[in-house]
Scaffold this motif. Structure first.
Motif, PDB file in Angstrom:
ATOM      1  N   GLU A  75       0.833  -1.203   0.000  1.00  0.00           N
ATOM      2  CA  GLU A  75       0.000   0.000   0.000  1.00  0.00           C
ATOM      3  C   GLU A  75       0.867   1.253   0.000  1.00  0.00           C
ATOM      4  OE1 GLU A  75      -2.486  -0.626   3.415  1.00  0.00           O
ATOM      5  OE2 GLU A  75      -3.990  -1.732   2.257  1.00  0.00           O
ATOM      6  N   ALA A  76       1.963   1.237   0.783  1.00  0.00           N
ATOM      7  CA  ALA A  76       2.863   2.391   0.816  1.00  0.00           C
ATOM      8  C   ALA A  76       3.514   2.597  -0.546  1.00  0.00           C
ATOM      9  CB  ALA A  76       3.936   2.203   1.897  1.00  0.00           C
ATOM     10  N   VAL A  77       3.938   1.504  -1.175  1.00  0.00           N
ATOM     11  CA  VAL A  77       4.547   1.606  -2.504  1.00  0.00           C
ATOM     12  C   VAL A  77       3.517   2.136  -3.504  1.00  0.00           C
ATOM     13  CG1 VAL A  77       5.443   0.214  -4.421  1.00  0.00           C
ATOM     14  CG2 VAL A  77       6.320  -0.129  -2.107  1.00  0.00           C
ATOM     15  N   ALA A  78       2.287   1.646  -3.409  1.00  0.00           N
ATOM     16  CA  ALA A  78       1.232   2.111  -4.324  1.00  0.00           C
ATOM     17  C   ALA A  78       0.957   3.601  -4.117  1.00  0.00           C
ATOM     18  CB  ALA A  78      -0.046   1.295  -4.112  1.00  0.00           C
ATOM     19  N   ARG A  79       0.889   4.032  -2.853  1.00  0.00           N
ATOM     20  CA  ARG A  79       0.677   5.464  -2.570  1.00  0.00           C
ATOM     21  C   ARG A  79       1.821   6.287  -3.138  1.00  0.00           C
ATOM     22  NH1 ARG A  79      -1.020   3.581   2.363  1.00  0.00           N
ATOM     23  NH2 ARG A  79       1.023   3.976   3.288  1.00  0.00           N
ATOM     24  N   ASP A  80       3.052   5.813  -2.925  1.00  0.00           N
ATOM     25  CA  ASP A  80       4.226   6.524  -3.428  1.00  0.00           C
ATOM     26  C   ASP A  80       4.178   6.607  -4.951  1.00  0.00           C
ATOM     27  OD1 ASP A  80       6.816   7.791  -3.144  1.00  0.00           O
ATOM     28  OD2 ASP A  80       7.672   5.914  -3.917  1.00  0.00           O
ATOM     29  N   ALA A  81       3.812   5.497  -5.586  1.00  0.00           N
ATOM     30  CA  ALA A  81       3.728   5.483  -7.054  1.00  0.00           C
ATOM     31  C   ALA A  81       2.650   6.445  -7.535  1.00  0.00           C
ATOM     32  CB  ALA A  81       3.435   4.065  -7.551  1.00  0.00           C
ATOM     33  N   LYS A  82       1.509   6.466  -6.859  1.00  0.00           N
ATOM     34  CA  LYS A  82       0.439   7.393  -7.241  1.00  0.00           C
ATOM     35  C   LYS A  82       0.907   8.838  -7.096  1.00  0.00           C
ATOM     36  CE  LYS A  82      -3.606   4.567  -6.200  1.00  0.00           C
ATOM     37  NZ  LYS A  82      -4.776   4.396  -5.328  1.00  0.00           N
ATOM     38  N   GLU A  83       1.622   9.124  -6.013  1.00  0.00           N
ATOM     39  CA  GLU A  83       2.133  10.483  -5.800  1.00  0.00           C
ATOM     40  C   GLU A  83       3.118  10.854  -6.899  1.00  0.00           C
ATOM     41  OE1 GLU A  83       3.760  10.515  -1.855  1.00  0.00           O
ATOM     42  OE2 GLU A  83       1.791  10.391  -0.910  1.00  0.00           O
ATOM     43  N   ARG A  84       4.016   9.911  -7.245  1.00  0.00           N
ATOM     44  CA  ARG A  84       4.989  10.194  -8.297  1.00  0.00           C
ATOM     45  C   ARG A  84       4.309  10.388  -9.645  1.00  0.00           C
ATOM     46  NH1 ARG A  84       9.063   5.726  -8.269  1.00  0.00           N
ATOM     47  NH2 ARG A  84       7.662   4.663  -6.868  1.00  0.00           N
ATOM     48  N   VAL A  85       3.277   9.602  -9.910  1.00  0.00           N
ATOM     49  CA  VAL A  85       2.531   9.762 -11.161  1.00  0.00           C
ATOM     50  C   VAL A  85       1.845  11.125 -11.182  1.00  0.00           C
ATOM     51  CG1 VAL A  85       0.484   8.947 -12.420  1.00  0.00           C
ATOM     52  CG2 VAL A  85       2.197   7.311 -11.666  1.00  0.00           C
ATOM     53  N   ALA A  86       1.247  11.520 -10.055  1.00  0.00           N
ATOM     54  CA  ALA A  86       0.578  12.824  -9.985  1.00  0.00           C
ATOM     55  C   ALA A  86       1.594  13.951 -10.177  1.00  0.00           C
ATOM     56  CB  ALA A  86      -0.141  12.977  -8.646  1.00  0.00           C
ATOM     57  N   GLU A  87       2.766  13.829  -9.559  1.00  0.00           N
ATOM     58  CA  GLU A  87       3.808  14.849  -9.725  1.00  0.00           C
ATOM     59  C   GLU A  87       4.285  14.895 -11.174  1.00  0.00           C
ATOM     60  OE1 GLU A  87       6.862  13.821  -6.940  1.00  0.00           O
ATOM     61  OE2 GLU A  87       5.633  14.345  -5.200  1.00  0.00           O
ATOM     62  N   ALA A  88       4.480  13.735 -11.778  1.00  0.00           N
ATOM     63  CA  ALA A  88       4.930  13.684 -13.179  1.00  0.00           C
ATOM     64  C   ALA A  88       3.874  14.294 -14.093  1.00  0.00           C
ATOM     65  CB  ALA A  88       5.224  12.245 -13.597  1.00  0.00           C
ATOM     66  N   GLU A  89       2.615  14.008 -13.816  1.00  0.00           N
ATOM     67  CA  GLU A  89       1.541  14.576 -14.636  1.00  0.00           C
ATOM     68  C   GLU A  89       1.503  16.092 -14.481  1.00  0.00           C
ATOM     69  OE1 GLU A  89      -3.262  14.220 -15.294  1.00  0.00           O
ATOM     70  OE2 GLU A  89      -2.248  12.699 -14.116  1.00  0.00           O
ATOM     71  N   LEU A  90       1.690  16.575 -13.257  1.00  0.00           N
ATOM     72  CA  LEU A  90       1.720  18.014 -13.024  1.00  0.00           C
ATOM     73  C   LEU A  90       2.889  18.657 -13.763  1.00  0.00           C
ATOM     74  CD1 LEU A  90       0.549  20.462 -11.525  1.00  0.00           C
ATOM     75  CD2 LEU A  90       2.050  19.887  -9.622  1.00  0.00           C
ATOM     76  N   ARG A  91       4.080  18.041 -13.674  1.00  0.00           N
ATOM     77  CA  ARG A  91       5.243  18.566 -14.399  1.00  0.00           C
ATOM     78  C   ARG A  91       4.998  18.551 -15.902  1.00  0.00           C
ATOM     79  NH1 ARG A  91       8.195  15.320 -10.741  1.00  0.00           N
ATOM     80  NH2 ARG A  91       8.611  13.855 -12.429  1.00  0.00           N
ATOM     81  N   PHE A  92       4.375  17.486 -16.392  1.00  0.00           N
ATOM     82  CA  PHE A  92       4.060  17.395 -17.816  1.00  0.00           C
ATOM     83  C   PHE A  92       3.111  18.515 -18.228  1.00  0.00           C
ATOM     84  CE2 PHE A  92       1.021  15.992 -21.044  1.00  0.00           C
ATOM     85  CZ  PHE A  92       1.872  15.844 -22.123  1.00  0.00           C
ATOM     86  N   GLN A  93       2.064  18.732 -17.424  1.00  0.00           N
ATOM     87  CA  GLN A  93       1.096  19.790 -17.740  1.00  0.00           C
ATOM     88  C   GLN A  93       1.768  21.163 -17.736  1.00  0.00           C
ATOM     89  OE1 GLN A  93      -1.925  19.444 -18.879  1.00  0.00           O
ATOM     90  NE2 GLN A  93      -1.871  17.228 -18.685  1.00  0.00           N
ATOM     91  N   GLU A  94       2.643  21.397 -16.750  1.00  0.00           N
ATOM     92  CA  GLU A  94       3.354  22.677 -16.690  1.00  0.00           C
ATOM     93  C   GLU A  94       4.273  22.837 -17.897  1.00  0.00           C
ATOM     94  OE1 GLU A  94       5.296  22.455 -12.907  1.00  0.00           O
ATOM     95  OE2 GLU A  94       3.509  23.038 -11.794  1.00  0.00           O
ATOM     96  N   SER A  95       4.990  21.779 -18.241  1.00  0.00           N
ATOM     97  CA  SER A  95       5.886  21.814 -19.390  1.00  0.00           C
ATOM     98  C   SER A  95       5.087  22.037 -20.675  1.00  0.00           C
ATOM     99  CB  SER A  95       6.667  20.503 -19.477  1.00  0.00           C
ATOM    100  OG  SER A  95       7.487  20.499 -20.607  1.00  0.00           O
ATOM    101  N   LEU A  96       3.980  21.361 -20.806  1.00  0.00           N
ATOM    102  CA  LEU A  96       3.124  21.522 -21.975  1.00  0.00           C
ATOM    103  C   LEU A  96       2.620  22.962 -22.066  1.00  0.00           C
ATOM    104  CD1 LEU A  96       1.644  20.213 -24.370  1.00  0.00           C
ATOM    105  CD2 LEU A  96      -0.217  19.671 -22.785  1.00  0.00           C
ATOM    106  N   LYS A  97       2.248  23.531 -20.931  1.00  0.00           N
ATOM    107  CA  LYS A  97       1.763  24.914 -20.909  1.00  0.00           C
ATOM    108  C   LYS A  97       2.873  25.873 -21.339  1.00  0.00           C
ATOM    109  CE  LYS A  97      -0.269  28.386 -17.885  1.00  0.00           C
ATOM    110  NZ  LYS A  97      -0.654  28.715 -16.524  1.00  0.00           N
TER     111      LYS A  97
END
Length: 159
Positions: A75-97
């Protein structure tokens, strides 16, 4: 269960022993010793079963603890992975913008540059057309004057 059957047999043996404990014959003593040996064997078997049961319970409890730890870790690994995916998506959106904004600025600059070039070219062409018209008008005036002069000369020569 097996334990209850053994306890029932043990109780029956104890009752038999108590009933024959008064008996002092050799046969009674041998029988009593045999029963006591059986009871002792049954008690050892009971203890062995109890130890095995305790070991099984301990192993089951340890397995449950290990499973709970594995689940918590997963569960901790899954939470960490979800957080990293959310951060990567945010960075992608910012970069795209940022890229979109840069592209829009670049396109706007190019459009302005091309518009200025077209406007400049249009002014130059209009100026050249005006110059050509003026020259044409000047030449036309000269031709008209020459034509009038020639016509006058022809009249003079004919007369």
């Amino acid at each position: 269960s097996t334990v209850r059957r053994l306890e029932a047999q043990l109780a029956g043996c104890e009752a038999s022993i108590l009933g024959v404990s008064e008996e002092t014959t050799t046969e009674g003593r041998v029988w009593r010793a045999s029963v006591l040996a059986r009871i002792e064997s049954i008690e050892k078997f009971n203890q062995d079963l109890a130890l095995r049961f305790a070991a099984c319970e301990s192993a089951r409890a340890e397995a449950e603890r290990s499973a709970a730890e594995a689940i918590a870790t997963a569960e901790a690994v899954a939470r960490d992975a979800k957080e990293r995916v959310a951060e990567a998506e945010l960075r992608f959106q910012e970069s795209l913008k940022r890229c979109t904004e840069r592209l829009e600025r670049h396109v706007k600059e190019k459009v302005e540059s091309l518009t200025e070039l077209v406007n400049s070219s249009t002014r130059i062409v209009r100026s050249e057309v005006k110059t050509i018209r003026e020259e044409f008008t000047s030449h036309q005036t000269i031709l008209d004057t020459l034509s009038d002069d020639f016509g006058n000369w022809v009249k003079e020569v004919s007369t």
